[in-house]
Design an enzyme around this catalytic site. Structure first.
Site, PDB file in Angstrom:
ATOM      1  CG  ASN A  40      -4.456 -22.565  24.431  1.00 49.24           C
ATOM      2  OD1 ASN A  40      -5.650 -22.355  24.269  1.00 49.24           O
ATOM      3  ND2 ASN A  40      -3.633 -22.709  23.420  1.00 49.24           N
ATOM      4  CB  ILE A  41      -3.191 -17.806  28.710  1.00 55.70           C
ATOM      5  CG1 ILE A  41      -4.655 -18.021  29.115  1.00 55.70           C
ATOM      6  CG2 ILE A  41      -2.850 -16.312  28.667  1.00 55.70           C
ATOM      7  CD1 ILE A  41      -4.962 -17.679  30.567  1.00 55.70           C
ATOM      8  CD  GLU A  42      -0.227 -20.063  21.976  1.00 56.98           C
ATOM      9  OE1 GLU A  42       0.025 -19.199  21.106  1.00 56.98           O
ATOM     10  OE2 GLU A  42      -0.396 -21.274  21.719  1.00 56.98           O
ATOM     11  CB  CYS A  51      -1.796 -26.142  29.273  1.00 62.01           C
ATOM     12  SG  CYS A  51      -0.316 -26.611  28.382  1.00 62.01           S
ATOM     13  CD  GLU A  53      -4.852 -29.490  29.198  1.00 62.93           C
ATOM     14  OE1 GLU A  53      -4.549 -28.301  28.958  1.00 62.93           O
ATOM     15  OE2 GLU A  53      -4.533 -30.422  28.462  1.00 62.93           O
ATOM     16  CB  CYS A  88       1.510 -30.959  27.727  1.00 66.11           C
ATOM     17  SG  CYS A  88       1.504 -29.912  29.189  1.00 66.11           S
TER      18      CYS A  88
HETATM   19  N1  THU Z   1      -1.804 -26.787  25.068  1.00 61.13           N
HETATM   20  C1  THU Z   1      -2.748 -26.860  26.050  1.00 61.13           C
HETATM   21  O1  THU Z   1      -3.463 -25.891  26.336  1.00 61.13           O
HETATM   22  N2  THU Z   1      -2.891 -28.044  26.695  1.00 61.13           N
HETATM   23  C2  THU Z   1      -2.120 -29.136  26.479  1.00 61.13           C
HETATM   24  O2  THU Z   1      -2.178 -30.093  27.240  1.00 61.13           O
HETATM   25  C3  THU Z   1      -1.229 -29.182  25.326  1.00 61.13           C
HETATM   26  C4  THU Z   1      -0.924 -27.868  24.708  1.00 61.13           C
HETATM   27  C5  THU Z   1      -1.602 -25.503  24.388  1.00 61.13           C
HETATM   28  C6  THU Z   1      -0.294 -24.831  24.701  1.00 61.13           C
HETATM   29  C7  THU Z   1      -0.091 -23.969  23.490  1.00 61.13           C
HETATM   30  O3  THU Z   1      -0.754 -22.742  23.683  1.00 61.13           O
HETATM   31  C8  THU Z   1      -0.779 -24.720  22.369  1.00 61.13           C
HETATM   32  O4  THU Z   1      -1.607 -25.694  22.984  1.00 61.13           O
HETATM   33  C9  THU Z   1       0.143 -25.399  21.393  1.00 61.13           C
HETATM   34  O5  THU Z   1       1.067 -26.175  22.043  1.00 61.13           O
END
Ligand code: THU
Length: 133
Positions: A40-42, A51, A53, A88
């Site tokens: 994940n890259i915020e 995300c 995936e 998600c």
């Molecule tokens: N996140 C994912 O990488 N994959 C998902 O399917 C659910 C959420 C990440 C997004 C965000 O950076 C962190 O988890 C918290 O929501």
């Protein structure tokens, strides 16, 4: 399965999650045997976050690979243990664009030995197809 889980755990180390502190790693296996990992890259503008995936799927598609067998997902808080981390809704929808709902496996792992396997159709029933509108 052990190798795929290890690769997902390694990918999770690269997660950029300074806002949620929740780190996710994914390892996508293509039908041709190739492996694509993602994290994940915020972003400070939260909705711009990607995300793990989708990072893995977009890496593969951007290299011309669009047929997939399975994806392993690992996640958990930065300093905590891995926990079961279901994808998600947006990631499920992106999976449905490229993956056979009857065959594509989604593996949620807590460790190399502890994991649960689902079919895409179980996690995204009655999915929107659009049929190339
Ligand atoms: N996140 C994912 O990488 N994959 C998902 O399917 C659910 C959420 C990440 C997004 C965000 O950076 C962190 O988890 C918290 O929501």
């Amino acid at each position: 399965m052990k190798n795929l889980i290890e690769a997902a755990i390694e990918a999770r180390d690269k997660a950029y999650a300074p806002y949620s502190h929740f780190k996710v790693g994914a390892c996508l296996k293509a039908k041709n045997g190739k492996i694509y990992t993602g994290c994940n890259i915020e972003n400070s503008s939260y909705p711009a976050t990607n995300c793990a995936e989708r990072t893995a799927i977009f890496k593969a598609v951007s290299e011309g690979v669009k047929e997939f067998e399975c994806i392993v997902i690992v996640g958990g808080r930065k300093d905590g243990q891995l926990e079961i981390c279901p994808p998600c809704g947006i990631c499920r929808q992106v999976m449905s664009e490229f993956c056979d709902p009857e065959k594509f496996q989604i593996i949620l792992a807590k460790s190399e030995k502890e994991y649960e396997t689902y079919l895409l159709k179980e996690l995204l029933p009655l999915s929107f197809g659009g049929e190339l509108l």
